[in-house]
Design an enzyme around this catalytic site. Sequence first.
Site, PDB file in Angstrom:
ATOM      1  N   CYS A   1      14.636 -26.952   3.926  1.00 15.36           N
ATOM      2  CA  CYS A   1      15.827 -26.925   3.538  1.00 15.36           C
ATOM      3  C   CYS A   1      16.399 -25.479   3.098  1.00 15.36           C
ATOM      4  O   CYS A   1      17.526 -25.167   3.356  1.00 15.36           O
ATOM      5  CB  CYS A   1      16.263 -27.900   2.590  1.00 15.36           C
ATOM      6  SG  CYS A   1      15.350 -27.544   0.709  1.00 15.36           S
TER       7      CYS A   1
ATOM      8  N   CYS B   1       8.667 -30.994  -3.140  1.00 12.33           N
ATOM      9  CA  CYS B   1       9.796 -31.520  -3.855  1.00 12.33           C
ATOM     10  C   CYS B   1       9.756 -32.628  -4.056  1.00 12.33           C
ATOM     11  O   CYS B   1      10.342 -33.101  -5.185  1.00 12.33           O
ATOM     12  CB  CYS B   1      10.938 -31.085  -2.636  1.00 12.33           C
ATOM     13  SG  CYS B   1      12.645 -31.417  -3.190  1.00 12.33           S
TER      14      CYS B   1
END
Length: 357
Positions: free
Chosen positions: A201, A103
């Site tokens: 997440c 990410c």
Amino acid sequence: MRSKAVIAMSGGVDSSVAAYLMKARGYDCMGITMKLFHNEDIGVSKEHSCCSLDDVEDARSVAYALDIPYHVFNFSERFQEDVIDRFIAAYENGSTPNPCIDCNRYLKFDKLYHRAKELGYDYVVTGHYARIEWDARFGRYLLKKAADGGKDQSYVLYSMTQEQLAHTLFPLGGMKKEKVREIAQTQGFVNAKKHDSQDICFVQEGHYFEFIEQYTGKSYPEGDFIDKEGTVIGRHRGIIRYTVGQRRGLGISGPEPMYVCAVNPSANTVALGKKQELFSKSLTAGDVNLISVPRIEGAVRLKAKVRYRQAEQPATVTQTGEDTLNIEFDEPQRAITKGQSVVLYDGDIVVGGGIIQ
């Protein structure tokens, strides 16, 4: 003319205080939240995700309090390709990925950085605990550990390039977490006492294999547990459920605890062994990114860590190709895991890192 900074605002306290500090330093700021996925699409509750509607509203509230413009950018397609798809492919191929590193690499410091440039902004700012310094001797930007050793996040930032480092600011790098929360409370930020985001997440409660099965619609076939001689000693429930070093959930009983030592997707086997069989002294790494030097010349003494929470370990590092390394540790290391990252340190300086092969 004032320098302009895009603040990556997750809705958490760290990025909120980063925004406050940048405005206080006179930067022309704009808050940005990256919409990475739709929670309902992947079955993630809002409680421990950094991408919930509540997080967006918290970020918007802080931006309003700071009187800076705020926008939400939809990067969900890129996130799916470069984070979720990589995550799934790694488990299907017997590796253990680190999606937070992906990410940072593909979203925060690539996609967001290029969007900031398109908008005429000079810097991307995040709430990471790390430091960036210019080394005039060698003409390179350095990535260094945070002042707060307990919060240091340099491990997940090793893939940053010189160009990215030149256009990134980490205002929390020299601060303690307690001070950050104190600033947030003094400013009356709505998220001053908000918990830090946990785990991955887009995976709820750590059940990554359930996420993979739901997301792909696939079922992963059972196969054999084998010992180091290749003897079948039981049945596993699908290779995506296992990672090197795992002890729980094996369903194998014996005189000694057994651990996952290797995952072989082509044979659909999971090799188990005793604790001592998890230890090894060497590894090879690929997809290498070096920061403090353009190349490692000869055999160099450094420290290395093979997972985020591990203490650095002394090792001898040799660059064996354009983007490959060989690392020999002084002492055997537990559960060196394919797909995880190895990151190299010279004191507080991040030399670079790569993916364990």
